[in-house]
Design a protein around this motif. Structure first.
Motif, PDB file in Angstrom:
ATOM      1  N   THR A  30       0.812  -1.216   0.000  1.00  0.00           N
ATOM      2  CA  THR A  30       0.000   0.000   0.000  1.00  0.00           C
ATOM      3  C   THR A  30       0.851   1.274   0.000  1.00  0.00           C
ATOM      4  OG1 THR A  30      -0.176  -0.011   2.424  1.00  0.00           O
ATOM      5  CG2 THR A  30      -1.895  -1.158   1.174  1.00  0.00           C
ATOM      6  N   ASP A  31       2.186   1.126   0.010  1.00  0.00           N
ATOM      7  CA  ASP A  31       3.054   2.298  -0.039  1.00  0.00           C
ATOM      8  C   ASP A  31       3.404   2.610  -1.497  1.00  0.00           C
ATOM      9  OD1 ASP A  31       4.733   0.225  -0.658  1.00  0.00           O
ATOM     10  OD2 ASP A  31       6.090   0.496   1.043  1.00  0.00           O
ATOM     11  N   HIS A  32       4.441   3.431  -1.725  1.00  0.00           N
ATOM     12  CA  HIS A  32       4.771   3.841  -3.086  1.00  0.00           C
ATOM     13  C   HIS A  32       5.319   2.707  -3.931  1.00  0.00           C
ATOM     14  CE1 HIS A  32       8.524   4.247  -0.799  1.00  0.00           C
ATOM     15  NE2 HIS A  32       9.162   4.066  -1.946  1.00  0.00           N
ATOM     16  N   PHE A  33       5.615   1.561  -3.318  1.00  0.00           N
ATOM     17  CA  PHE A  33       6.024   0.389  -4.090  1.00  0.00           C
ATOM     18  C   PHE A  33       4.810  -0.350  -4.665  1.00  0.00           C
ATOM     19  CE2 PHE A  33       9.627   0.821  -1.068  1.00  0.00           C
ATOM     20  CZ  PHE A  33      10.638   0.983  -2.007  1.00  0.00           C
ATOM     21  N   GLY A  34       3.622   0.036  -4.270  1.00  0.00           N
ATOM     22  CA  GLY A  34       2.415  -0.619  -4.735  1.00  0.00           C
ATOM     23  C   GLY A  34       1.954  -0.130  -6.097  1.00  0.00           C
ATOM     24  N   ALA A  35       0.730  -0.487  -6.432  1.00  0.00           N
ATOM     25  CA  ALA A  35       0.167  -0.160  -7.744  1.00  0.00           C
ATOM     26  C   ALA A  35      -0.041   1.346  -7.893  1.00  0.00           C
ATOM     27  CB  ALA A  35      -1.158  -0.897  -7.933  1.00  0.00           C
ATOM     28  N   ASP A  36      -0.149   1.794  -9.129  1.00  0.00           N
ATOM     29  CA  ASP A  36      -0.377   3.203  -9.422  1.00  0.00           C
ATOM     30  C   ASP A  36      -1.697   3.663  -8.800  1.00  0.00           C
ATOM     31  OD1 ASP A  36       0.282   5.658 -11.266  1.00  0.00           O
ATOM     32  OD2 ASP A  36      -1.828   5.174 -11.655  1.00  0.00           O
ATOM     33  N   VAL A  37      -1.641   4.756  -8.040  1.00  0.00           N
ATOM     34  CA  VAL A  37      -2.821   5.221  -7.313  1.00  0.00           C
ATOM     35  C   VAL A  37      -3.934   5.640  -8.270  1.00  0.00           C
ATOM     36  CG1 VAL A  37      -3.706   6.992  -5.751  1.00  0.00           C
ATOM     37  CG2 VAL A  37      -1.557   5.885  -5.241  1.00  0.00           C
ATOM     38  N   GLY A  38      -3.575   6.281  -9.370  1.00  0.00           N
ATOM     39  CA  GLY A  38      -4.593   6.692 -10.335  1.00  0.00           C
ATOM     40  C   GLY A  38      -5.340   5.509 -10.910  1.00  0.00           C
ATOM     41  N   ASP A  39      -4.612   4.454 -11.275  1.00  0.00           N
ATOM     42  CA  ASP A  39      -5.265   3.240 -11.783  1.00  0.00           C
ATOM     43  C   ASP A  39      -6.155   2.627 -10.707  1.00  0.00           C
ATOM     44  OD1 ASP A  39      -3.968   3.546 -14.204  1.00  0.00           O
ATOM     45  OD2 ASP A  39      -2.376   2.102 -13.722  1.00  0.00           O
ATOM     46  N   CYS A  40      -5.642   2.594  -9.470  1.00  0.00           N
ATOM     47  CA  CYS A  40      -6.429   2.014  -8.376  1.00  0.00           C
ATOM     48  C   CYS A  40      -7.711   2.805  -8.131  1.00  0.00           C
ATOM     49  CB  CYS A  40      -5.590   1.972  -7.101  1.00  0.00           C
ATOM     50  SG  CYS A  40      -4.235   0.781  -7.126  1.00  0.00           S
ATOM     51  N   MET A  41      -7.623   4.119  -8.168  1.00  0.00           N
ATOM     52  CA  MET A  41      -8.789   4.963  -7.926  1.00  0.00           C
ATOM     53  C   MET A  41      -9.908   4.642  -8.915  1.00  0.00           C
ATOM     54  SD  MET A  41      -9.496   7.374  -5.706  1.00  0.00           S
ATOM     55  CE  MET A  41     -10.332   8.936  -5.400  1.00  0.00           C
ATOM     56  N   ARG A  42      -9.547   4.392 -10.151  1.00  0.00           N
ATOM     57  CA  ARG A  42     -10.559   4.096 -11.178  1.00  0.00           C
ATOM     58  C   ARG A  42     -11.205   2.729 -10.976  1.00  0.00           C
ATOM     59  NH1 ARG A  42      -6.779   7.217 -14.079  1.00  0.00           N
ATOM     60  NH2 ARG A  42      -5.444   5.409 -14.539  1.00  0.00           N
ATOM     61  N   GLN A  43     -10.597   1.871 -10.169  1.00  0.00           N
ATOM     62  CA  GLN A  43     -11.153   0.540  -9.927  1.00  0.00           C
ATOM     63  C   GLN A  43     -12.073   0.497  -8.709  1.00  0.00           C
ATOM     64  OE1 GLN A  43      -7.443  -1.637  -9.750  1.00  0.00           O
ATOM     65  NE2 GLN A  43      -7.526  -2.160 -11.923  1.00  0.00           N
ATOM     66  N   LEU A  44     -12.214   1.618  -8.021  1.00  0.00           N
ATOM     67  CA  LEU A  44     -13.081   1.679  -6.851  1.00  0.00           C
ATOM     68  C   LEU A  44     -14.513   2.017  -7.251  1.00  0.00           C
ATOM     69  CD1 LEU A  44     -10.849   3.638  -4.302  1.00  0.00           C
ATOM     70  CD2 LEU A  44     -11.024   1.166  -4.634  1.00  0.00           C
ATOM     71  N   ALA A  45     -15.447   1.663  -6.392  1.00  0.00           N
ATOM     72  CA  ALA A  45     -16.829   2.102  -6.565  1.00  0.00           C
ATOM     73  C   ALA A  45     -16.906   3.597  -6.281  1.00  0.00           C
ATOM     74  CB  ALA A  45     -17.747   1.333  -5.614  1.00  0.00           C
ATOM     75  N   SER A  46     -17.969   4.232  -6.758  1.00  0.00           N
ATOM     76  CA  SER A  46     -18.081   5.684  -6.638  1.00  0.00           C
ATOM     77  C   SER A  46     -18.066   6.139  -5.174  1.00  0.00           C
ATOM     78  CB  SER A  46     -19.359   6.168  -7.331  1.00  0.00           C
ATOM     79  OG  SER A  46     -20.503   5.525  -6.784  1.00  0.00           O
ATOM     80  N   ARG A  47     -18.687   5.389  -4.277  1.00  0.00           N
ATOM     81  CA  ARG A  47     -18.693   5.782  -2.861  1.00  0.00           C
ATOM     82  C   ARG A  47     -17.297   5.705  -2.269  1.00  0.00           C
ATOM     83  NH1 ARG A  47     -23.554   3.002   0.398  1.00  0.00           N
ATOM     84  NH2 ARG A  47     -22.666   4.379   1.987  1.00  0.00           N
ATOM     85  N   GLN A  48     -16.521   4.716  -2.677  1.00  0.00           N
ATOM     86  CA  GLN A  48     -15.144   4.632  -2.197  1.00  0.00           C
ATOM     87  C   GLN A  48     -14.295   5.768  -2.764  1.00  0.00           C
ATOM     88  OE1 GLN A  48     -14.491   0.508  -3.497  1.00  0.00           O
ATOM     89  NE2 GLN A  48     -14.152  -0.046  -1.349  1.00  0.00           N
ATOM     90  N   GLN A  49     -14.519   6.111  -4.019  1.00  0.00           N
ATOM     91  CA  GLN A  49     -13.793   7.230  -4.616  1.00  0.00           C
ATOM     92  C   GLN A  49     -14.101   8.522  -3.865  1.00  0.00           C
ATOM     93  OE1 GLN A  49     -15.094   7.114  -8.685  1.00  0.00           O
ATOM     94  NE2 GLN A  49     -13.618   5.535  -9.277  1.00  0.00           N
ATOM     95  N   ALA A  50     -15.379   8.719  -3.523  1.00  0.00           N
ATOM     96  CA  ALA A  50     -15.767   9.917  -2.780  1.00  0.00           C
ATOM     97  C   ALA A  50     -15.135   9.931  -1.391  1.00  0.00           C
ATOM     98  CB  ALA A  50     -17.289   9.993  -2.674  1.00  0.00           C
TER      99      ALA A  50
END
Length: 232
Positions: A30-50
């Motif tokens: 979950t740190d900077h060695f993890g997946a790209d945050v922008g890509d991860c954000m797009r994989q969340l449901a809208s409530r999680q994004q909010a």
């Protein structure tokens, strides 16, 4: 109590199947060695994004996004569905679960420090429910007070009898076991177990240096028979 075994992680195939009694354990960075945050954000449901957007502390927000997207990416490999399309129900104490009309699959997520773990089990119901807890081992001054408030008397006694150099490790073993047990049936830490319900089996492991984890399920295979996958 036997010393926890160290987990060795491997890359996972694109799609996975679970047999009865299998236990799959996943690691998410979950740190900077993890997946790209922008890509991860797009994989969340809208409530999680909010929810993520309202988090002002950047490292905390990024850990949340990577952990929640990682969980969705993991489940998508079993469900053969896009991560953002996965829906969750919640138990009485808030434990996430798949809806009744989905594939029978139980899972549990835990996060600590720069690490998240996900346990996955086939089936539905008390015998398939899984609980996972992981803690980063760091010094604490309140071990005795926490133990007396949260642990059973025999656990407190064993902790007090441990050597000073081993007491911190014993505390985290007891704490992760307590958390994993409570998360297995979703009752939470401060609710009693249902009358007649059997306590789960709890097995410890070392997911990486500086951490200890516990997995709880009614019946668990030995750690050497777990399938352990890395989802960075």
């Amino acid at each position: 109590m036997p010393a926890p075994e160290t987990i060795y992680w491997r890359a996972a195939p694109p799609r996975l199947d679970l047999g009865p009694g299998d236990l799959h354990l996943w690691r998410i960075r979950t740190d900077h060695f993890g997946a790209d945050v922008g890509d991860c954000m797009r994989q969340l449901a809208s409530r999680q994004q909010a929810r993520a957007s309202r988090m002002r502390h950047l490292p905390y927000r990024e850990r949340y996004v990577r952990a929640q997207a990682g969980l969705r990416r993991i489940l998508s490999r079993y469900l053969d569905a896009p991560p953002q399309s996965i829906r969750f129900d919640h138990g009485p104490a808030g434990k996430p679960m798949l809806p009744p009309d989905s594939q029978p699959l139980c899972f549990n997520l835990t996060t600590t420090g720069d690490l998240a773990l996900v346990g996955v089990s086939a089936g539905r119901g008390p015998d398939a429910e899984v609980g996972v807890d992981c803690e980063r081992i760091r010094p604490r001054r309140d071990i005795t007070a926490v133990a007396e408030r949260m642990f059973k008397a025999e656990v407190v006694q064993a902790l007090g009898a441990a050597r000073e150099s081993e007491r911190l490790a014993h505390f985290y073993l007891a704490w992760t076991a307590l958390e994993a047990d409570a998360k297995a049936d979703g009752r939470g830490l401060f609710r009693p177990r249902d009358p007649g319900a059997r306590p789960p089996t709890v097995v410890h492991c070392i997911p990486e240096t500086g951490y200890v984890a516990a997995v709880a399920r009614e019946i668990l295979p030995m750690v050497c028979h777990w399938s352990t996958y890395d989802m960075s």
